[in-house]
Motif scaffolding. Structure first.
Motif, PDB file in Angstrom:
ATOM      1  N   LEU A 153       5.497   5.682   4.877  1.00  0.00           N
ATOM      2  CA  LEU A 153       6.681   4.877   4.521  1.00  0.00           C
ATOM      3  C   LEU A 153       7.357   4.306   5.770  1.00  0.00           C
ATOM      4  O   LEU A 153       7.818   3.163   5.781  1.00  0.00           O
ATOM      5  N   GLU A 154       7.372   5.122   6.828  1.00  0.00           N
ATOM      6  CA  GLU A 154       8.004   4.683   8.070  1.00  0.00           C
ATOM      7  C   GLU A 154       7.194   3.554   8.701  1.00  0.00           C
ATOM      8  O   GLU A 154       7.742   2.543   9.145  1.00  0.00           O
ATOM      9  N   HIS A 155       5.885   3.715   8.686  1.00  0.00           N
ATOM     10  CA  HIS A 155       4.997   2.704   9.255  1.00  0.00           C
ATOM     11  C   HIS A 155       5.135   1.374   8.514  1.00  0.00           C
ATOM     12  O   HIS A 155       5.050   0.294   9.102  1.00  0.00           O
ATOM     13  N   ALA A 156       5.371   1.456   7.209  1.00  0.00           N
ATOM     14  CA  ALA A 156       5.523   0.240   6.400  1.00  0.00           C
ATOM     15  C   ALA A 156       6.922  -0.362   6.543  1.00  0.00           C
ATOM     16  O   ALA A 156       7.216  -1.401   5.956  1.00  0.00           O
TER      17      ALA A 156
ATOM     18  N   LEU B 110      11.370   7.331  -2.125  1.00  0.00           N
ATOM     19  CA  LEU B 110      12.260   6.176  -1.938  1.00  0.00           C
ATOM     20  C   LEU B 110      13.433   6.213  -2.915  1.00  0.00           C
ATOM     21  O   LEU B 110      14.571   5.903  -2.553  1.00  0.00           O
ATOM     22  N   ALA B 111      13.119   6.592  -4.164  1.00  0.00           N
ATOM     23  CA  ALA B 111      14.177   6.650  -5.178  1.00  0.00           C
ATOM     24  C   ALA B 111      15.231   7.673  -4.763  1.00  0.00           C
ATOM     25  O   ALA B 111      16.437   7.443  -4.921  1.00  0.00           O
ATOM     26  N   ARG B 112      14.776   8.799  -4.216  1.00  0.00           N
ATOM     27  CA  ARG B 112      15.720   9.819  -3.747  1.00  0.00           C
ATOM     28  C   ARG B 112      16.544   9.280  -2.575  1.00  0.00           C
ATOM     29  O   ARG B 112      17.762   9.449  -2.526  1.00  0.00           O
ATOM     30  N   LEU B 113      15.880   8.592  -1.654  1.00  0.00           N
ATOM     31  CA  LEU B 113      16.573   8.081  -0.470  1.00  0.00           C
ATOM     32  C   LEU B 113      17.530   6.940  -0.810  1.00  0.00           C
ATOM     33  O   LEU B 113      18.481   6.677  -0.079  1.00  0.00           O
TER      34      LEU B 113
ATOM     35  N   ALA C  92       0.847  -1.199   0.000  1.00  0.00           N
ATOM     36  CA  ALA C  92       0.000   0.000   0.000  1.00  0.00           C
ATOM     37  C   ALA C  92       0.878   1.243   0.000  1.00  0.00           C
ATOM     38  O   ALA C  92       0.607   2.216  -0.707  1.00  0.00           O
ATOM     39  N   ALA C  93       1.950   1.192   0.772  1.00  0.00           N
ATOM     40  CA  ALA C  93       2.867   2.333   0.828  1.00  0.00           C
ATOM     41  C   ALA C  93       3.538   2.559  -0.519  1.00  0.00           C
ATOM     42  O   ALA C  93       3.745   3.701  -0.952  1.00  0.00           O
TER      43      ALA C  93
ATOM     44  N   CYS D  82      16.102  11.106   7.031  1.00  0.00           N
ATOM     45  CA  CYS D  82      15.397   9.910   6.565  1.00  0.00           C
ATOM     46  C   CYS D  82      16.369   9.059   5.773  1.00  0.00           C
ATOM     47  O   CYS D  82      17.189   9.578   5.023  1.00  0.00           O
ATOM     48  N   ARG D  83      16.262   7.780   5.946  1.00  0.00           N
ATOM     49  CA  ARG D  83      17.028   6.891   5.047  1.00  0.00           C
ATOM     50  C   ARG D  83      16.206   5.646   4.748  1.00  0.00           C
ATOM     51  O   ARG D  83      15.274   5.303   5.489  1.00  0.00           O
ATOM     52  N   ILE D  84      16.580   5.010   3.666  1.00  0.00           N
ATOM     53  CA  ILE D  84      15.864   3.836   3.196  1.00  0.00           C
ATOM     54  C   ILE D  84      16.175   2.641   4.108  1.00  0.00           C
ATOM     55  O   ILE D  84      17.261   2.561   4.669  1.00  0.00           O
TER      56      ILE D  84
END
Lengths: 163, 141
Positions: free
Chosen positions: B63-66, B32-35, B21-22, B80-82
């Protein structure tokens, strides 16, 4: 009208050594059991869309052996083979199994499947018990059975399309 | 059967559904692509998007929750990081075990329909006929 059957495949890891999957089929127990344990039926659905199944042998009795050979479009063969430990048609079957392909043969693991019927539908619960966590994780993540490219190749593609 | 019901009732909610879902949102995929290029701040992340900081923060929370990104604890500058483990899991499930069995069971569904039809046509044992009549009665209610 009957409620729609939820055919979602549920996969969990109940312990460090196990993989469990549950799936509901819209058919009575004896049909699902036979479809999964008789070669003339197994041939009709098991394998991969793009793979041949040149060998599909099943000797369904305690101590009896089975062997499936899958051949990918490049001619590379992989084999699933094992021995039945318990056979209780149409409720339960237990067998040991190992997977092999050129350059790789897995350790043996044990597969237990139970079939429960309710209202003409069957819930299949399969538990795969490995000897080590590494083997279990390998089974879950490697994708060896489908012969797909290593996970990271596709991850790279996924990230590329994200930009 | 208590084994089965016990197990079903203790099953955790499906984390992969949350992950997918995220990933379903293009802005979140772009984040995400940026991170994937490296750790950065929320302000920096927001720059290329025509979006307010609170809107970006909302996406980051999803995104964090996922479990797809990790965020620093510093109050002002929350880098933030992946979270590569989570993405690897998504990919592993898709490519390996799940895909194999999803495909196979999908074909088995079709084949079972064939078997059911064949059985209905060739083995009309009294009990089965009765069972079918009963079911038909229920359906027409």
């Amino acid at each position: 009208m009957d409620a729609k059957v939820n055919k979602t495949l549920t996969i969990t890891t109940p312990s460090d050594l196990e993989i469990a999957m549950t799936r509901v089929f819209d058919a009575p127990c004896h049909l699902v059991f036979d479809a999964m344990t008789q070669p003339q039926h197994v041939r009709r659905w098991f394998g991969c869309a793009e793979f041949d199944l040149p060998v599909c042998e099943i000797d369904l009795r305690v101590g009896g052996a089975f062997r499936f050979v899958m051949r990918n479009p490049d001619g590379v063969e992989s084999t699933l083979q094992g021995v039945y430990r318990e056979v209780a048609r149409p409720q339960r079957v237990v067998f040991t199994e190992r997977f092999s392909m050129p350059g790789f043969t897995s350790d043996e693991y044990q597969v237990t499947s139970t079939f429960t019927e309710l209202g003409g539908r069957t819930t299949l619960t399969t538990t795969i018990l490995h000897k080590t966590r590494e083997n279990r994780d390998g089974h879950l993540h490697s994708g060896i059975e489908t012969g797909v490219a290593p996970a990271y190749d596709r991850l790279a593609e996924v990230v590329a399309t994200m930009a | 059967m208590s084994y089965l019901t016990d197990w079903l009732s203790t099953m955790p909610s499906d984390p992969l559904s949350t992950t997918f879902a995220a990933l379903a949102d293009p802005t979140r995929r772009a984040i995400l692509a940026r991170l994937a290029l490296g750790e950065t701040s929320v302000t920096e992340l927001a720059e290329p998007f025509a979006m307010s900081l609170p809107a970006i923060s909302k996406h980051l929370k999803v995104l964090e929750h996922a479990g797809l990104i990790l965020r620093g604890r510093e109050a002002q500058w929350r880098p933030c990081r992946i979270a590569p483990v989570s993405l690897r899991e998504v990919d592993g499930w898709l490519g390996g075990f799940r895909r194999f069995w999803d495909e196979n069971f999908g074909r088995l569904d079709d084949y079972l329909e064939e078997l059911k039809a064949k059985e209905a046509a060739t083995a009309p044992a009294k009990r089965k006929v009765r069972a079918r009549e009963k079911q038909r009665g229920r359906k027409s209610e």
